[in-house]
Design a protein around this motif. Structure first.
Motif, PDB file in Angstrom:
ATOM      1  N   LEU A 287       0.926  -1.081  -0.089  1.00 11.13           N
ATOM      2  CA  LEU A 287      -0.258  -0.006  -0.017  1.00 11.13           C
ATOM      3  C   LEU A 287       0.915   1.309   0.020  1.00 11.13           C
ATOM      4  O   LEU A 287       2.211   1.094   0.175  1.00 11.13           O
ATOM      5  N   ASP A 288       0.083   2.338  -0.308  1.00  7.87           N
ATOM      6  CA  ASP A 288       0.840   3.501  -0.170  1.00  7.87           C
ATOM      7  C   ASP A 288       1.509   3.882   0.967  1.00  7.87           C
ATOM      8  O   ASP A 288       2.299   4.466   1.011  1.00  7.87           O
ATOM      9  N   GLY A 289       0.990   3.627   2.067  1.00  6.01           N
ATOM     10  CA  GLY A 289       1.429   3.695   3.450  1.00  6.01           C
ATOM     11  C   GLY A 289       2.614   2.918   3.867  1.00  6.01           C
ATOM     12  O   GLY A 289       3.178   3.223   4.924  1.00  6.01           O
ATOM     13  N   GLY A 290       3.026   2.024   2.996  1.00  4.61           N
ATOM     14  CA  GLY A 290       4.344   1.126   3.270  1.00  4.61           C
ATOM     15  C   GLY A 290       3.950  -0.209   3.628  1.00  4.61           C
ATOM     16  O   GLY A 290       4.843  -0.821   4.024  1.00  4.61           O
ATOM     17  N   GLU A 291       2.522  -0.252   4.022  1.00  7.11           N
ATOM     18  CA  GLU A 291       2.288  -1.751   4.752  1.00  7.11           C
ATOM     19  C   GLU A 291       2.312  -2.711   3.437  1.00  7.11           C
ATOM     20  O   GLU A 291       1.902  -2.459   2.461  1.00  7.11           O
ATOM     21  N   LYS A 292       2.833  -3.794   3.772  1.00 12.22           N
ATOM     22  CA  LYS A 292       3.068  -4.666   2.580  1.00 12.22           C
ATOM     23  C   LYS A 292       3.058  -6.199   3.421  1.00 12.22           C
ATOM     24  O   LYS A 292       3.641  -6.307   4.354  1.00 12.22           O
ATOM     25  N   PHE A 320      -7.763  -0.030   0.761  1.00  8.39           N
ATOM     26  CA  PHE A 320      -7.622  -0.667  -0.503  1.00  8.39           C
ATOM     27  C   PHE A 320      -8.489   0.244  -1.444  1.00  8.39           C
ATOM     28  O   PHE A 320      -8.227  -0.258  -2.670  1.00  8.39           O
ATOM     29  N   VAL A 321      -9.492   0.950  -1.053  1.00  9.20           N
ATOM     30  CA  VAL A 321     -10.396   1.447  -2.152  1.00  9.20           C
ATOM     31  C   VAL A 321     -10.034   2.819  -2.605  1.00  9.20           C
ATOM     32  O   VAL A 321      -9.903   3.509  -3.640  1.00  9.20           O
ATOM     33  N   THR A 322      -9.409   3.701  -1.478  1.00  8.76           N
ATOM     34  CA  THR A 322      -9.192   5.091  -1.796  1.00  8.76           C
ATOM     35  C   THR A 322      -7.871   5.436  -2.064  1.00  8.76           C
ATOM     36  O   THR A 322      -7.301   6.544  -2.228  1.00  8.76           O
ATOM     37  N   SER A 323      -6.856   4.396  -1.867  1.00  9.64           N
ATOM     38  CA  SER A 323      -5.433   4.580  -2.083  1.00  9.64           C
ATOM     39  C   SER A 323      -4.949   3.631  -3.147  1.00  9.64           C
ATOM     40  O   SER A 323      -5.469   2.778  -3.443  1.00  9.64           O
ATOM     41  N   ARG A 324      -3.561   4.010  -3.488  1.00  7.82           N
ATOM     42  CA  ARG A 324      -3.057   3.104  -4.563  1.00  7.82           C
ATOM     43  C   ARG A 324      -2.633   1.812  -4.005  1.00  7.82           C
ATOM     44  O   ARG A 324      -1.820   1.758  -3.031  1.00  7.82           O
ATOM     45  N   VAL A 325      -2.799   0.557  -4.694  1.00  6.54           N
ATOM     46  CA  VAL A 325      -2.267  -0.596  -4.295  1.00  6.54           C
ATOM     47  C   VAL A 325      -1.604  -1.375  -5.135  1.00  6.54           C
ATOM     48  O   VAL A 325      -2.145  -1.513  -6.225  1.00  6.54           O
ATOM     49  N   VAL A 326      -0.550  -1.814  -4.699  1.00  8.39           N
ATOM     50  CA  VAL A 326       0.435  -2.425  -5.691  1.00  8.39           C
ATOM     51  C   VAL A 326       0.162  -4.132  -5.102  1.00  8.39           C
ATOM     52  O   VAL A 326       0.384  -4.504  -4.244  1.00  8.39           O
TER      53      VAL A 326
END
Length: 441
Positions: A287-292, A320-326
Motif C-alpha cells: 500500500l501507499d502507506g508502506g504496509e505490505k 484498498f479502495v481510496t489509495s494506490r495498491v500494488v
C-alpha cells in the motif's frame, strides 16, 4: 407475628395444594393401585429397553472408517439410547392413564408419574446426550428446572403469574415471561446461528471452483442472513412490535452517519473488494502507506496482512479502495526482480552480460518464460561500471531474501570464476602545502 417475605408466601401458596394432594394419595386405595401401575410400567419399560437397546445399537452404529453427514447423524442417534428407559416408561404410563381414567374416572397419580418420567428423561438428556458446553449449561439451569416444575404440576400457575407481570420501557411493553422466553430462545437462536454459520462457512470454503473472493462474499452474506433472521425471529417471539425496531433502525442509521461513518465506509469497502475480486486472500500487496504482506484474512472491517517475518498488520478496507495498491498477485504467479552489481573499469564489459545471464539462468527457481535473465548496463559510476540483471521467478520475493540472496551469490561466484573484479570506492588525497613545524621556544 413477623411478616414473611412475599416470595415465601407465594411458595407456601403453591405448595399447600401439593401437600394436601400428597395426604389424599396416601390415604386413598385408588391412589395405591395407580402407584402399583406405575411400578409395573417402570418394570415393563426396563425389560423393553434391555431387549431393544442391543438391536438398536447394531442398527445405528456406523461402520468403522466411514465419514459423512449420515455417519454423524447415526453417532448422535446412538447417544440417545439412554433415553429408551424413561421414554418407554412414559409411553406405558400414558396408556395406563387412559385406561385408569376410562375405568375409574381418576388418574392423577399415574399422570404425576408420567410427568416424573419426563423429568428423568430431561436429566438424562442433559447429562448424557448433550456435549456442547453452552447447551449443557442451558439444560442444567433451564430445562431441568422447567421439567421439575412441570412434574410438580405448578408450571402453568407460575407461567401465568409471570405473564401478568408487565415491564414497560417507554412505548415498549412486555411481560416477565416474554423476557425470560426471549433470553432462552434468543440464546438458542444465536447458538444455532453460530453453529449454522460455521457449517455453511466450512461448506462454502470447500468449493474450490469458486474464486476466493466469491467464497468470502458468500460466507459474509450467509452470516448476515442467518443472524438477521435470528434477530427478527427473536423480536417476534418476544412480542415486540417491529415498528419500534424500525424506529431504532432509523436512529442507528443517524448514528452511523454521524459517528460511525468510518466503520460504515470500511464495511462497504469490504463488500466492494469481495465483489470485484481484484484483491483477495493469498495476494501479496503493498500500500501507499508502506504496509505490505500477504492477505491472510478479509473481514467486514479490515484486511489482515502477514509480513515475511510473521507479523500481522490490520489494514482498514477503505485503504484498498481510496489509495494506490500494488498487487503482486498470488504465490503461484510469475514476478520479475532485479539484482544490481558493479565491475571495475579494467573489465571487458562486453563479456559481463553473457557470463551473468548464464550464471543466473542455472538457478533452479529462475524461469525462462515469459523471459530469461537479462543483464543490462545501467551506467558509469565514479569507481565502477554499474550493471543489473533482471530475472523472473514463480512466486514473491517477500523480504528480498528468498530469491535475491541466491542470485547475488551466483553473480559473485561467476565474476570471481572469470577473474572480474568488483571494485570498492577509492579516493586520492593530494596534500598541496605541508604544515610547517612549530617553532620550539
Amino acid at each position: 407475628m413477623d411478616t414473611q417475605p412475599e416470595f415465601i408466601l407465594m411458595l407456601n401458596e403453591w405448595l399447600a395444594p401439593a401437600v394436601e394432594t400428597a395426604k389424599l394419595w396416601l390415604l386413598s386405595p385408588a391412589a395405591w393401585s395407580q402407584f402399583a401401575l406405575l411400578i409395573v410400567a417402570f418394570m415393563a419399560a426396563r425389560l423393553l429397553s434391555l431387549r431393544a437397546r442391543p438391536v438398536l445399537e447394531r442398527f445405528i452404529t456406523p461402520p468403522e472408517g466411514k465419514t459423512g453427514a449420515l455417519v454423524t447423524a447415526r453417532h448422535f442417534a446412538s447417544r440417545l439410547l439412554p433415553l429408551l428407559l424413561p421414554l418407554f416408561a412414559w409411553g406405558l404410563t400414558a396408556m395406563g392413564e387412559e385406561i385408569t381414567r376410562s375405568l375409574f374416572g381418576s388418574g392423577a397419580v399415574i399422570a404425576f408419574g408420567k410427568r416424573v418420567f419426563l423429568f428423568i428423561a430431561a436429566r438424562i438428556f442433559v447429562r448424557e446426550v448433550l456435549r456442547d458446553g453452552f447447551l449443557r449449561l442451558l439444560g442444567r439451569y433451564v430445562l431441568i428446572p422447567v421439567a421439575a416444575l412441570y412434574a410438580l404440576g405448578i408450571l402453568d400457575e407460575i407461567s401465568l403469574r409471570l405473564e401478568e407481570t408487565i415491564i414497560a420501557l417507554g412505548n415498549i411493553r412486555f411481560s416477565v415471561m416474554a423476557l425470560i422466553r426471549g433470553v432462552i430462545v434468543g440464546s438458542l437462536l444465536f447458538w444455532l446461528g453460530s453453529w449454522s454459520n460455521r457449517q455453511s462457512a466450512d461448506y462454502i470454503k470447500k468449493q474450490e471452483e469458486l474464486r476466493p473472493a466469491t467464497r468470502e462474499l458468500a460466507v459474509k452474506a450467509t452470516e448476515v442472513m442467518i443472524f438477521g433472521a435470528a434477530f427478527l425471529l427473536l423480536m417476534s417471539i418476544m412480542g415486540i412490535d417491529l415498528t419500534a425496531v424500525a424506529v431504532l433502525g432509523g436512529a442507528l442509521g443517524v448514528g452511523i452517519g454521524l459517528g460511525l461513518q468510518q466503520i460504515a465506509a470500511n464495511f462497504v469497502s469490504g463488500i466492494i473488494l469481495l465483489l470485484e475480486g481484484q484483491t483477495t486472500v493469498g495476494d501479496y500487496v503493498e500500500l501507499d502507506g508502506g504496509e505490505k504482506g500477504t492477505i491472510v484474512k478479509m473481514t467486514a472491517r479490515a484486511c489482515i496482512l502477514e509480513t515475511f517475518d510473521g507479523k500481522w498488520i490490520v489494514v482498514p478496507n477503505d485503504h484498498f479502495v481510496t489509495s494506490r495498491v500494488v498487487n503482486y498477485s498470488d504465490q503461484g504467479s510469475a514476478n520479475r526482480y532485479e539484482a544490481e552489481f558493479s565491475v571495475s573499469y579494467d573489465t571487458d564489459i562486453n563479456k559481463v552480460p553473457e557470463i551473468i545471464e548464464a550464471a543466473v539462468a542455472a538457478l533452479p527457481f529462475v524461469l525462462t518464460e515469459p523471459d530469461g535473465p537479462d543483464c543490462e548496463l545501467r551506467g558509469f559510476g565514479e569507481s565502477s561500471v554499474d550493471f543489473a540483471v533482471e530475472y523472473w521467478v514463480n512466486g514473491i520475493d517477500d523480504g528480498k531474501n528468498r530469491f535475491g540472496s541466491p542470485v547475488l551469490f551466483a553473480i559473485w561466484n561467476a565474476l570471481k570464476d572469470n577473474g572480474i573484479e568488483m571494485p570498492f570506492p577509492q579516493r586520492v588525497v593530494h596534500i598541496r602545502n605541508a604544515t610547517p613545524e612549530a617553532n620550539v621556544a
